[in-house]
Design a protein around this motif. Structure first.
Motif, mmCIF file in Angstrom:
data_model
loop_
_atom_site.group_PDB
_atom_site.id
_atom_site.type_symbol
_atom_site.label_atom_id
_atom_site.label_comp_id
_atom_site.label_asym_id
_atom_site.label_seq_id
_atom_site.Cartn_x
_atom_site.Cartn_y
_atom_site.Cartn_z
ATOM 1 N N LEU A 178 0.835 -1.207 0.000
ATOM 2 C CA LEU A 178 0.000 0.000 0.000
ATOM 3 C C LEU A 178 0.872 1.260 0.000
ATOM 4 O O LEU A 178 0.537 2.245 -0.649
ATOM 5 N N GLY A 179 1.985 1.207 0.741
ATOM 6 C CA GLY A 179 2.890 2.355 0.820
ATOM 7 C C GLY A 179 3.464 2.728 -0.536
ATOM 8 O O GLY A 179 3.603 3.911 -0.853
ATOM 9 N N GLN A 180 3.794 1.741 -1.356
ATOM 10 C CA GLN A 180 4.323 2.000 -2.701
ATOM 11 C C GLN A 180 3.318 2.735 -3.569
ATOM 12 O O GLN A 180 3.689 3.440 -4.490
ATOM 13 N N ARG A 181 2.051 2.561 -3.261
ATOM 14 C CA ARG A 181 0.993 3.201 -4.058
ATOM 15 C C ARG A 181 0.446 4.449 -3.367
ATOM 16 O O ARG A 181 -0.595 4.963 -3.753
ATOM 17 N N ALA A 182 1.128 4.925 -2.342
ATOM 18 C CA ALA A 182 0.797 6.163 -1.615
ATOM 19 C C ALA A 182 -0.601 6.143 -0.998
ATOM 20 O O ALA A 182 -1.292 7.150 -0.954
ATOM 21 N N ILE A 183 -1.027 4.977 -0.503
ATOM 22 C CA ILE A 183 -2.317 4.866 0.191
ATOM 23 C C ILE A 183 -2.059 5.018 1.685
ATOM 24 O O ILE A 183 -1.088 4.486 2.216
#
Length: 196
Positions: free
Chosen positions: A43-48
């Protein structure tokens, strides 16, 4: 306006409608979404916002049995919002639950890990048809797909199942599974000794 100009204008409208989203497919245990790996980094890689996502997911799955694997499809929009689509548990989960087993066969086709009735198969098919990817399938197609999945798990499909006989079968199967587990552990340890 010329034909080419009109065509260009309609093409511009098409181009403007394209939305750039990234999609994430993962299995998350019901009610157990946590910020740690493996979900947090995905999720962090997708800025969520990981905290909000976990809270949202756990809230949506609070009525389900905790720990049941749920296939999720997450579409991440450019403004960091997301659309969460939660599907029913995988077919293998339902088949193993119906058969009363923890894991499938190590060598399908050569060993039977469990048994389910045709009625079980149809009940699972009705549940799995609720998932959007299966919406266009007929009940017959869904059942045929489940027969193949059951076969890969080593689960035999029977007309009738005697509870006492099946209880004995599961007791024998438990011994076989334990022997297979020990054999795997020995192989792992032997490999560790070779590489160490």
């Amino acid at each position: 306006m010329s034909k080419a100009g009109a065509k260009l204008k309609s093409m511009r409208k098409l181009v403007e409608k394209i939305t750039h989203t990234t999609k994430l497919k993962t299995n998350i245990p019901a009610g157990m979404a946590m910020a740690g790996p493996p979900l947090g980094p995905m999720l962090g890689q997708r800025a969520i916002n990981i905290g909000n996502f976990c809270k949202d997911f756990n809230e949506k799955t609070k009525d389900m049995k905790e720990g049941v694997p749920l296939p999720c499809r997450i579409s991440v929009n450019s403004d960091r919002t997301y659309d969460l689509q939660i599907h029913t548990p995988p077919a293998t989960f339902f088949i193993k639950q119906a058969a009363g087993i923890q894991r499938g066969a190590m060598s399908p086709g050569k060993e039977i890990s469990g048994k389910i009735t045709i009625k079980h198969l149809y009940e699972i098919a009705v549940i799995k048809m609720q998932d959007p990817p299966n919406a266009l399938l007929t009940l017959e197609q869904m059942v045929n797909m489940l027969v193949g999945i059951a076969r890969t798990c080593g689960v035999q499909i029977v007309r009738d199942l005697d509870p006492n006989e099946y209880k004995e079968f599961l007791a024998e199967r438990k011994v076989t599974v334990e022997l297979q587990r020990l054999e795997l552990q020995e192989k792992r340890e032997a490999k560790m000794l070779r590489t160490g």
